[in-house]
Enzyme design. Structure first.
Site: not given
Length: 823
Positions: A370, A561-562, A567, A669, A673
């Site tokens: 991942h 998100k985390r 990120k 993901t 969404k």
């Protein structure tokens, strides 16, 4: 919400499901299971009674599904994951069973509101982010496409943690999600397995002297006890099992020590055992934390494999047939110790020789990678590993010898390539490489987006890919459309159903029929009205939780998100500061109102990530209080982001922030969404953004910034972020404001080191992508002001991302990796 679906035509005989019958059963459950009279029952009591009645309906199909798998000798899929972020299950379960309206009517007749009690259900704290939510989507899709499957994980008592924000800082508190019990689970004390640690390994010779085998004598033993949760597929056609392991001591109390007066020491073994299933991802910044993490991974991997082998031996006897009847899948590197554990069980317990055991192991296992981040590939200090799992260390050495011998026979494998593929990292402190173990012990290794898979071949697994060509393949992630459209966005679901009929409910790609409605002005207005209602719902939640007022007419710009530097929440915050400066400097311009929403958890030991949360809150406090902004910009950090919060935030988003450094996000993901719910992506060419772009079209997504190849070139060619910052007045001004303490007057040096990192090395290319990102945001403003264009883009996103269904992904796994039939 009125989904109004019908269950699968192959009905399982069972209890009646009309509203009157359900009402009687709910009252009976309230009386005899909860022990309450309706006149004194609390909302939690009604929730418990309703959940148990719903569970009864699941159990009938669950038992039928299990019997069918045994009778037909179906090959099963076993999915091993350290996380399962399943969220609330009441609405999900009765929706998939086709009983939503029957339950709503039954409860209404009892003066109980289904939505109100459903909102009281705890989110199962069994995961952190995308990895765990993907596992939950996959479990639901495996049942939907009729694959007999088991998920295996840990039943965390406290999960990751409950995030609170105090003075802008993240505070980690226990997530006590089991305080009201879990009405969905079944304890299976009879399915308990011993798990060992430490000790010695002896070589035992048979009585005739002809056979030798190794006997591991662990120093410590704990029990893994099974808890089963049924997982219902769409229309209830199959119900599968999520089996979670809870740790218990073999001896709950050391009675001799207790009687000697050592009352605390008498519970030492009990506390040590229970710590295994206490917390998800214990901080690994200390040796003790690292050891606990490895103990957890071995604990659930060993229990799961013992369970799988016991089931197989009972049904088939011969373990050499395991690859024909069981597909065991490793969800990321966390369960990779299962490779060595299966070898141990096959050789030491069941008597197979090394070559046969290795063939069975490779034929049974598959591995999903991942992330390309080195820390996520996991490696363990060899001395710690050998102390904790001495027999497994022997087996890993044996596997390594076989792999390296094989590599020596391949042309072009020099000493450096041999070192790269070795399961033992020799440079500096010797470590066991778990990513390499997962790769060599699996017959299939897949990435989770097209770009990620290609990067795997070129970077972290380049030499293993050369040794085993064709083993790496791609399976782009997906999401379940039931939870992420039908349930979380009932307004949009109803509108879509009215426009194109019901086919998309079973084939999500049929959403493409919405493309014929893009030019229908009335449909666009209805689509926009649904979005507005969702934004009002989110605004109400923010007002109730944080006492911050949001204007639903503004752009809702969401990054959830985390929290991690790759990120790039920091890029978003810095651009927010630059926008703030521009609004104050040019009040005469026609600025587009915008709400910036952030949410996510930082790992407890990840200082910079926690500092970014603090910065987001400091910036929010300053901007939200400044009258010069005139309400044109609001910034909100929503604490304790979980599945339930996502179900409110995602349908309300106008903008989906997917801005990771190119080449570092495996898939994502959340991007799927958001797009499914009509948000427009602002993102880099990273992960599944690339495939979303291909599906929705270049005109319906806003891509900016460096590509993965360009990021690599800059890093290898002496990237100079300071020069870029000094050439960008807006970026320089924003960083200067942050560094000088404009947002941290109580501690003006708070962000000095964080910003200095951007000037000195900027590994995640915040400076390099800033101007392009800022330009993309101003393009957003322009499009927003042409509402017909905006709504066309939003509709095309919903219409063209049906391919990203986890049903499609699971069918690909089943067909191309597991060799399991689907429907």
């Amino acid at each position: 919400m009125n989904i109004g679906v019908k269950p699968d035509p192959e009905e399982v005989p069972g209890r009646p499901a009309d509203a009157k019958s359900l009402a009687r059963e709910i009252l009976s459950a309230l009386t005899y299971r909860v022990g309450k009279d309706p006149t004194v029952a609390t909302q939690h009591d009604w929730l418990s009674a309703t959940s148990q009645v719903a569970r009864d309906r699941m159990v009938e199909r669950w038992m039928a599904s299990t019997k069918r798998a045994y009778q037909q000798s179906d090959k099963r899929a076993f999915y091993l994951s350290l996380e399962f972020l399943i969220g609330r299950l009441l609405i999900d379960s009765i929706s998939n069973l086709g009983l939503m309206e029957a339950f709503r009517e039954a409860l209404s007749s009892l003066d109980v509101d289904l939505d109100e009690i459903a909102a009281l259900e705890s989110d199962a704290a069994l995961g952190n982010g995308g990895l765990g939510r993907l596992a939950a989507c996959f479990m639901e899709s495996m049942a939907t496409v009729d694959i007999p499957a088991h998920g295996y994980g840990i039943r965390y008592t406290n999960g990751m943690f409950r995030q609170e924000v105090s003075d802008g800082w993240q505070v980690e508190l226990p997530e006590t999600w089991l305080s009201h019990g879990d009405p969905w689970e079944f304890e299976r004390r009879e399915r308990s397995f011993e798990i060992g640690y430490g000790g010695t390994v002896e070589l035992v010779t048979s009585a005739d002297g002809m056979e030798e085998r190794h006997l591991w004598k662990p120093q410590e033993r704990v029990l893994a006890v099974a808890y089963d949760t049924p997982v219902v597929g769409w229309r209830g056609k199959r119900v599968n099992t999520l089996r979670l392991w809870s740790a218990m001591p073999v001896d709950p109390i050391l009675l001799d020590r207790f009687n000697a007066g050592d009352h605390i020491g008498a519970l030492m073994e009990s506390n040590k055992a229970e710590s295994l299933s206490l917390v998800l991802y214990p901080a690994d910044s200390s040796p003790a934390g690292q050891e606990l993490r490895l103990r957890q991974e071995y604990f659930f991997s060993s229990a799961s494999l013992q369970d799988i082998l016991q089931r197989h031996v009972y049904q088939y006897g011969d373990l050499t047939s395991l690859p024909d009847k069981a597909a065991i899948h490793l969800n990321d590197t966390h369960p990779s110790i299962a490779i060595a554990e299966l070898m141990r069980l096959l050789m030491d317990v069941h008597g197979l020789d090394f070559e046969t055991a290795w063939r069975v192991t490779k034929g049974t296992f598959a591995y999903t990678n991942h992330t390309l981040l080195p820390e996520a590939l996991e490696s363990w200090q060899l001395s710690m590993f050998e102390h904790l799992l001495p027999r497994h260390m022997q087996i890993i050495y044996a596997i390594n010898a076989a792999v390296l011998k094989e590599a020596r026979g391949h042309e072009g494998f020099d000493d450096q390539k041999i070192r790269n593929i070795s399961l033992i990292e020799e440079g500096g402190q010797r470590r066991v490489r778990m990513g390499n173990l997962a790769f060599v012990g699996s017959h299939s290794v897949n990435g989770v987006s097209a770009l990620h898979t290609e990067l795997m071949k070129k970077t972290v697994f380049a030499d293993l890919n050369q040794l085993y060509p064709g083993r790496i393949n791609n399976k782009t992630n997906g999401i379940t459309p039931r939870r992420w459209l039908m349930e979380c966005n009932p307004g949009l679901f109803a509108l879509v159903r009215e426009a194109i009929g019901d086919r998309f409910m079973d084939d999500t790609e049929a959403l493409s029929d919405l493309n014929t409605h893009v030019e229908d002005a009335a449909f666009r207005e209805a689509f926009a009205a649904v979005k507005r209602a969702n934004k009002e719902r989110l605004a109400k939640m923010v007002a109730e939780r944080l006492a911050i007022r949001l204007d639903p007419a503004a752009i809702f710009d969401v990054q959830v998100k985390r929290i991690h530097e790759y990120k790039r929440q920091l890029l978003n915050i810095v651009e927010t500061v630059a926008l703030y400066d521009q609004i104050r400097s040019h009040p005469e311009l026609d600025w587009t109102p915008r709400v910036k929403l952030f949410a996510g958890k930082a790992a407890p030991s990840y200082y910079n990530a926690k500092l970014i949360i603090k910065l987001a809150n400091d910036v929010a406090r300053t901007i939200n209080r400044d009258p010069a902004v005139r309400g044109l910009l609001r910034v909100v950090f929503v604490p304790n982001y979980n599945v339930s919060a996502a179900e409110i935030m995602i349908p309300a988003a106008d903008i989906s922030e997917q801005i990771s450094t190119a080449g570092m996000e495996a898939s994502g993901t959340g991007n799927m969404k958001f797009a499914l719910n009509g948000a427009i992506t602002v993102g880099t060419l990273d992960g599944a953004n690339i495939e979303i772009k291909e599906r929705v079209g270049d005109d319906n997504i806003l891509i900016f910034g460096l590509t993965a190849e360009e990021v690599g070139e800059r890093r290898s060619n002496g990237y100079q972020p300071r020069a870029i910052i000094e050439a960008s007045p807006e970026l320089q001004q924003a960083l200067s404001a942050i560094t000088s303490g404009v947002f941290s007057p109580d501690d003006r040096d708070r962000y000095r080191d964080l910003v200095a990192g951007l000037y000195d090395h900027d590994w995640f290319m915040v400076a390099a992508d800033f101007d392009a990102y800022s330009a993309a945001q101003r393009r957003v403003d322009g499009i927003w002001n042409d509402r017909a264009r905006w709504n066309r883009m939003a509709i095309r996103n919903t219409a063209n991302v049906g391919w990203f269904s986890s049903d499609r992904t699971i069918r690909e796994y089943a067909r191309e990796i597991w060799n399991v039939p689907t429907k």
